[in-house]
Scaffold this motif. Structure first.
Motif, short mmCIF file in Angstrom:
data_model
loop_
_atom_site.label_atom_id
_atom_site.label_comp_id
_atom_site.label_asym_id
_atom_site.label_seq_id
_atom_site.Cartn_x
_atom_site.Cartn_y
_atom_site.Cartn_z
N ARG A 204 0.79 -1.26 -0.04
CA ARG A 204 -0.01 0.28 0.03
C ARG A 204 0.86 1.23 0.12
O ARG A 204 1.66 1.25 0.84
CB ARG A 204 -0.91 -0.05 1.04
CG ARG A 204 -1.67 1.10 1.49
CD ARG A 204 -2.87 0.92 2.45
NE ARG A 204 -3.62 0.13 2.23
CZ ARG A 204 -4.88 -0.30 3.13
NH1 ARG A 204 -4.55 0.05 4.34
NH2 ARG A 204 -5.68 -1.06 2.70
N ILE A 205 0.63 2.13 -0.87
CA ILE A 205 1.41 3.39 -0.93
C ILE A 205 0.43 4.37 -1.00
O ILE A 205 -0.78 4.65 -1.54
CB ILE A 205 2.05 3.49 -2.27
CG1 ILE A 205 3.07 2.38 -2.41
CG2 ILE A 205 2.71 4.86 -2.51
CD1 ILE A 205 3.81 2.29 -3.77
N VAL A 206 0.63 5.63 -0.20
CA VAL A 206 -0.24 6.70 -0.10
C VAL A 206 0.58 7.72 -0.94
O VAL A 206 1.60 8.37 -0.56
CB VAL A 206 -0.28 7.17 1.45
CG1 VAL A 206 -1.03 8.57 1.51
CG2 VAL A 206 -1.30 6.42 2.20
N GLY A 246 1.36 -3.11 -8.71
CA GLY A 246 0.29 -3.97 -8.58
C GLY A 246 -0.17 -3.91 -6.94
O GLY A 246 -0.86 -4.62 -6.36
N CYS A 247 0.01 -2.78 -6.48
CA CYS A 247 -0.38 -2.36 -5.08
C CYS A 247 -1.63 -1.48 -4.95
O CYS A 247 -2.09 -0.99 -5.89
CB CYS A 247 0.82 -1.86 -4.31
SG CYS A 247 1.30 -0.22 -4.65
N GLU A 248 -2.09 -1.31 -3.62
CA GLU A 248 -3.18 -0.37 -3.24
C GLU A 248 -2.52 0.90 -3.07
O GLU A 248 -1.44 1.23 -2.45
CB GLU A 248 -3.87 -0.93 -2.33
CG GLU A 248 -4.99 -0.12 -1.82
CD GLU A 248 -5.82 -0.57 -0.64
OE1 GLU A 248 -7.01 -0.16 -0.32
OE2 GLU A 248 -5.13 -1.27 0.15
N VAL A 249 -3.19 1.88 -3.95
CA VAL A 249 -2.91 3.16 -3.79
C VAL A 249 -3.64 4.19 -3.20
O VAL A 249 -5.00 4.22 -3.92
CB VAL A 249 -2.26 3.78 -5.18
CG1 VAL A 249 -1.75 5.42 -5.18
CG2 VAL A 249 -1.10 2.88 -5.87
N ILE A 250 -3.70 4.97 -2.32
CA ILE A 250 -4.41 5.74 -1.69
C ILE A 250 -4.18 7.30 -1.93
O ILE A 250 -3.08 7.46 -1.44
CB ILE A 250 -4.89 5.56 -0.26
CG1 ILE A 250 -5.51 4.18 0.06
CG2 ILE A 250 -5.47 6.54 0.26
CD1 ILE A 250 -5.58 3.71 1.45
N LEU A 251 -5.00 8.28 -2.27
CA LEU A 251 -4.91 9.64 -2.44
C LEU A 251 -5.22 10.37 -1.15
O LEU A 251 -6.26 9.95 -0.58
CB LEU A 251 -5.54 10.29 -3.68
CG LEU A 251 -5.06 9.94 -4.93
CD1 LEU A 251 -5.89 10.58 -5.85
CD2 LEU A 251 -3.66 9.76 -5.26
N ALA A 273 0.51 2.30 5.47
CA ALA A 273 0.90 2.40 4.27
C ALA A 273 2.51 1.88 4.31
O ALA A 273 3.21 2.21 5.45
CB ALA A 273 1.00 3.71 3.86
N ASP A 274 3.23 1.33 3.19
CA ASP A 274 4.33 1.18 3.16
C ASP A 274 5.36 2.29 2.61
O ASP A 274 6.69 2.35 3.00
CB ASP A 274 4.77 0.08 2.27
CG ASP A 274 3.91 -1.41 2.60
OD1 ASP A 274 4.38 -1.62 3.81
OD2 ASP A 274 3.15 -1.76 2.19
N LEU A 275 4.77 3.30 1.99
CA LEU A 275 5.34 4.33 1.48
C LEU A 275 4.43 5.56 1.47
O LEU A 275 3.34 5.39 1.15
CB LEU A 275 6.05 4.03 0.14
CG LEU A 275 6.92 3.26 -0.25
CD1 LEU A 275 7.38 3.12 -1.72
CD2 LEU A 275 8.48 3.19 0.36
N LEU A 375 6.36 14.86 9.15
CA LEU A 375 6.47 14.47 10.69
C LEU A 375 5.49 13.39 11.04
O LEU A 375 4.34 13.54 10.68
CB LEU A 375 6.08 15.76 11.39
CG LEU A 375 7.07 16.91 11.39
CD1 LEU A 375 6.74 18.16 12.26
CD2 LEU A 375 8.44 16.39 12.16
N GLY A 376 6.06 12.44 11.53
CA GLY A 376 5.29 11.37 12.27
C GLY A 376 5.11 10.36 11.47
O GLY A 376 4.55 9.51 11.87
N ALA A 377 5.56 10.32 10.24
CA ALA A 377 5.26 9.21 9.32
C ALA A 377 6.42 8.11 9.66
O ALA A 377 7.47 8.13 10.08
CB ALA A 377 5.71 9.50 7.97
N THR A 378 5.67 6.77 9.83
CA THR A 378 6.18 5.55 10.24
C THR A 378 6.73 4.91 9.19
O THR A 378 7.00 3.77 9.26
CB THR A 378 5.17 4.76 11.22
OG1 THR A 378 4.11 4.50 10.50
CG2 THR A 378 4.86 5.70 12.50
#
Length: 428
Positions: A204-206, A246-251, A273-275, A375-378
């Motif tokens: 998953r990528i945002v 081929g991943c899920e992408v969220i805006l 999210a992974d990225l 800031l705060g992204a894991t």
């Protein structure tokens, strides 16, 4: 006669001095007004939170700058007490529109409570289910205090939109904040993963289109708005990543709505999210400035990086310096090395691809800066400045679908290269 003249002369001088002093005093008061806001207590006007079983971000919106202190109290099972985080704000009050008790019950937090341990001091207590790591920081303009709380459970993939809930808005809250829960991050459609990506580490990528709504971002010499460019690019990048990875992408937003900076990484953290990739268009007072650059969160290494951070944060250079003072505490869990590697891949790919299509593509490199939006992204997170909207030539490029598509292709290829290098994606 001489004495009367002397007395009259002294009276005239003293009267002139008094008049001059009065004029100066009035001028000082006019230039330095003592506002009602400065005299009155800071008011807590809203409480917002983004929550899942592994991560919760709580944000307090205040009417003005305020001091605060915080601590944690251990639980006591024999007394039926759970662990608690408390935050004290002296010289403050709570707007009556903000509920004194906000139930959360997300598996990590039980509730948030407000009290007044003594006149003029407001205390916020966060009742936890169990002990958890947390960090506290504040953001400016408007002033808000952010509390990030992390648990030990793994986030579960789901197609549901991130949940953004507000207590009833108090005075001074943004009207659009009431609809963020519906519009902030539309649910991504499930897509079958390619056969060679069944065990992908990039699930998953945002993608975050910078600015939006009442915040137009930078404005080009011909009136092009950064918020429109970033949204168009983000939609193309979403499609390209879904095709290539081929991943899920969220805006974080799929339309022209305002979204606070702290909401953007909160969404990414909430959905596991992974990225996280935030898209922007650069700007400079010098119309000749041009090129592409990619940032990741860290202490800024030069004045130019600090200036870009100040513009994207909507703050002054001094406030950027104040933020750097607390970055050491905030970056403990940030994936700085991975973010730097992702930024390098994106920068290299963008310069390579765009140079084949356009002339005068300037490589401004990978930089580090204290950006609120990161800031705060894991997860590994970057901020991409695709081109200078303040430059006539690059503004004209930014509005074309060809430039936007090539930028999306370059970023998507960079994400694939990053994933393959870290064995998160299979080679093909």
């Amino acid at each position: 006669m001489a004495m009367r003249f002397h007395s009259f002369f002294c009276f005239t001088i003293n009267r002139s001095v008094r008049i001059l002093f009065s004029v100066l005093l009035l001028a000082f008061c006019w230039l330095n007004p003592v506002s009602a806001e400065a005299e009155s207590p800071a008011q807590i006007v809203n409480l917002r939170h983004w929550t899942n079983p592994t991560y919760t971000r709580v944000v307090l919106d205040l009417s003005r700058t305020a001091d605060y202190k915080y601590n944690v109290l251990p639980g006591d099972a024999s007394k039926g007490l759970s662990p608690r985080i408390y935050l004290d704000i002296p010289d403050s009050t709570r707007d009556l529109a903000v509920s004194p008790v906000v139930e959360i019950e997300d598996g990590l937090l039980r509730r948030v409570r407000f009290g007044t341990p003594e006149p003029g001091r407001t205390r916020m207590v966060i009742d936890l289910v169990t002990s958890a790591d947390f960090k506290v920081f504040h953001l400016e303009d408007p002033y808000r205090i952010v509390i990030d709380i992390g648990g030990n459970q793994k986030p579960v993939l789901s197609a549901r939109s991130p949940e953004i809930r507000n207590s009833p808005p108090g005075r001074g809250s943004d009207a659009l904040a009431e609809v963020l829960g519906r519009n902030a991050a539309p649910a991504a459609k499930k897509r079958p993963s390619p056969a060679n990506n069944e065990r992908s580490g990039l699930r998953r990528i945002v993608v975050d289109p910078g600015h939006g709504g009442k915040d137009p971002g930078a404005v080009g010499p011909n009136g092009v708005l950064e918020k429109d460019i970033t949204l168009a690019m983000a939609k193309l990048l979403k499609k390209q990543l879904e095709k290539d990875i081929g991943c899920e992408v969220i805006l974080t937003r799929d339309r022209d709505v305002f979204l606070p900076l702290e909401a953007r990484t909160a969404i990414a953290n909430k959905v596991g999210a992974d990225l996280f990739i935030s898209l922007h268009a650069n700007a400079s007072h010098h119309r000749s400035a041009h090129g592409t650059e990619t940032y990741y969160l860290n202490l800024s290494k030069n004045d130019q990086a600090a200036a870009v951070a100040a513009r994207e944060n909507g703050t002054t250079l001094k406030e950027v310096g104040d933020l750097e003072a607390i970055l050491f505490d905030l970056m403990a869990n940030a994936k700085i090395n991975e973010s730097g590697r992702l930024a390098a891949e994106i920068q290299k790919s963008m310069v390579s691809r765009l140079s084949r299509k356009y002339s005068n593509i300037r490589d401004l490199g990978v930089r580090q800066g204290p950006f609120y939006v990161l800031l705060g992204a894991t997860m590994p997170s970057v901020l991409v400045e695709a081109a200078f909207i303040s430059n006539h030539r690059e503004e004209a490029r930014l509005v074309t679908q060809d430039f936007q598509q090539n930028t999306a292709l370059a970023i998507s290829q960079a994400v694939r290269n990053y994933g393959v290098a870290l064995e998160l994606l299979a080679q093909r």
